[in-house]
Motif scaffolding. Structure first.
Motif, PDB file in Angstrom:
ATOM      1  N   GLN A   1      -2.372  12.703   7.243  1.00  0.00           N
ATOM      2  CA  GLN A   1      -1.139  12.869   6.476  1.00  0.00           C
ATOM      3  C   GLN A   1      -0.666  11.543   5.892  1.00  0.00           C
ATOM      4  O   GLN A   1      -0.251  11.473   4.735  1.00  0.00           O
ATOM      5  N   VAL A   2      -0.736  10.495   6.683  1.00  0.00           N
ATOM      6  CA  VAL A   2      -0.333   9.171   6.196  1.00  0.00           C
ATOM      7  C   VAL A   2      -1.256   8.718   5.080  1.00  0.00           C
ATOM      8  O   VAL A   2      -0.812   8.192   4.048  1.00  0.00           O
ATOM      9  N   TYR A   3      -2.543   8.922   5.279  1.00  0.00           N
ATOM     10  CA  TYR A   3      -3.532   8.514   4.275  1.00  0.00           C
ATOM     11  C   TYR A   3      -3.283   9.205   2.943  1.00  0.00           C
ATOM     12  O   TYR A   3      -3.250   8.570   1.887  1.00  0.00           O
ATOM     13  N   LYS A   4      -3.084  10.521   2.988  1.00  0.00           N
ATOM     14  CA  LYS A   4      -2.878  11.279   1.756  1.00  0.00           C
ATOM     15  C   LYS A   4      -1.585  10.880   1.051  1.00  0.00           C
ATOM     16  O   LYS A   4      -1.525  10.805  -0.180  1.00  0.00           O
ATOM     17  N   LEU A   5      -0.536  10.629   1.836  1.00  0.00           N
ATOM     18  CA  LEU A   5       0.724  10.198   1.246  1.00  0.00           C
ATOM     19  C   LEU A   5       0.573   8.818   0.612  1.00  0.00           C
ATOM     20  O   LEU A   5       1.046   8.576  -0.508  1.00  0.00           O
ATOM     21  N   LEU A   6      -0.104   7.915   1.306  1.00  0.00           N
ATOM     22  CA  LEU A   6      -0.270   6.548   0.828  1.00  0.00           C
ATOM     23  C   LEU A   6      -1.082   6.498  -0.458  1.00  0.00           C
ATOM     24  O   LEU A   6      -0.670   5.866  -1.442  1.00  0.00           O
ATOM     25  N   ILE A   7      -2.228   7.186  -0.486  1.00  0.00           N
ATOM     26  CA  ILE A   7      -3.093   7.081  -1.667  1.00  0.00           C
ATOM     27  C   ILE A   7      -2.543   7.850  -2.863  1.00  0.00           C
ATOM     28  O   ILE A   7      -2.929   7.582  -4.003  1.00  0.00           O
ATOM     29  N   SER A   8      -1.638   8.812  -2.614  1.00  0.00           N
ATOM     30  CA  SER A   8      -1.036   9.525  -3.735  1.00  0.00           C
ATOM     31  C   SER A   8       0.157   8.773  -4.314  1.00  0.00           C
ATOM     32  O   SER A   8       0.566   9.026  -5.446  1.00  0.00           O
ATOM     33  N   ALA A   9       0.708   7.839  -3.534  1.00  0.00           N
ATOM     34  CA  ALA A   9       1.862   7.068  -3.995  1.00  0.00           C
ATOM     35  C   ALA A   9       1.483   5.690  -4.522  1.00  0.00           C
ATOM     36  O   ALA A   9       2.087   5.181  -5.471  1.00  0.00           O
ATOM     37  N   LEU A  10       0.478   5.082  -3.924  1.00  0.00           N
ATOM     38  CA  LEU A  10       0.051   3.738  -4.320  1.00  0.00           C
ATOM     39  C   LEU A  10      -1.027   3.873  -5.390  1.00  0.00           C
ATOM     40  O   LEU A  10      -2.228   3.841  -5.104  1.00  0.00           O
TER      41      LEU A  10
END
Length: 211
Positions: A12-21
């Motif tokens: 979940q953290v990975y998906k949120l991070l790569i979709s925002a950064l």
């Protein structure tokens, strides 16, 4: 909405991070193993750290089974690697290189990329990429729970095609570089605009700032 990373799974953290950064530059990293087999793999946790000397980093996650990725194994073996910049022309071939092939299989051969002998490192560069960085490893740091291996490399030699150079620097309109977004999305840098950075005196003159 707020997200506390301590309350989320790694995925979940990975998906949120790569979709925002976004967008992120893509390092198509080429390495070589002890048998001379060329490995090529893309990484988007990648960036610059210093200009003198020129130092870049590439963050390499573990495989799903916890084993080290082929790129990291080869980097630890040879102490070097090459970063090849991904453009529109090789985007599909880069995507093929993202497949988790068994160790010892050459992604460059499968994807139709051409390894070329580097001048200062053992790892080859990729001929189809207009920009290649020959790098020697400075340090590898393990971070996170997975963990991730952050590889710091000093660029020993730049290879840049003459066609994309203008006054000694890369013209972004000619490069047509590909950036990584979240999920299966990518972007092509083909809408470039310019903003001049102002000096303090220029700012005062334009906006009427008083001392």
């Amino acid at each position: 909405m707020k997200f506390n990373p301590k309350e989320l799974s790694k995925s979940q953290v990975y998906k949120l991070l790569i979709s925002a950064l976004i967008p992120r530059p893509i390092a198509l990293v080429s390495t070589i193993n002890q048998d001379g087999v060329v490995n090529v793999a893309p990484f988007s946790f990648f960036g610059a750290m210093s200009s003198k000397p020129p130092i870049i980093y590439v963050s390499i996650d573990r495989k799903r089974d916890g084993d080290k990725k082929d790129t990291l194994k080869n980097i630890e073996l040879t102490g070097d690697f090459v970063v090849n910049i991904v453009t529109e022309e090789i985007a599909e071939k880069m995507n093929i290189c993202a497949v988790d092939f068994p160790y010892g299989i050459s992604e460059s051969q499968i994807a139709g990329l051409t390894p070329v002998q580097s001048e200062l490192v053992k790892s080859p560069r990729i001929a189809e990429s207009p920009i290649n960085f020959e790098c020697k490893v400075l340090k590898i740091i393990e971070i996170g729970d997975a963990p991730n291996s952050v590889v710091f490399g000093e660029i020993l030699l730049f290879h840049v095609n003459d066609e994309i150079l203008e006054n000694g620097i890369v013209n972004p309109r000619k490069l047509k570089v590909v950036g990584r977004l979240g999920g299966n999305f990518y972007t092509l840098v083909d809408n470039v605009f310019e903003m001049k950075r102002m000096s303090y005196e220029e700012y005062r003159k334009i906006y009427g700032m008083n001392d």
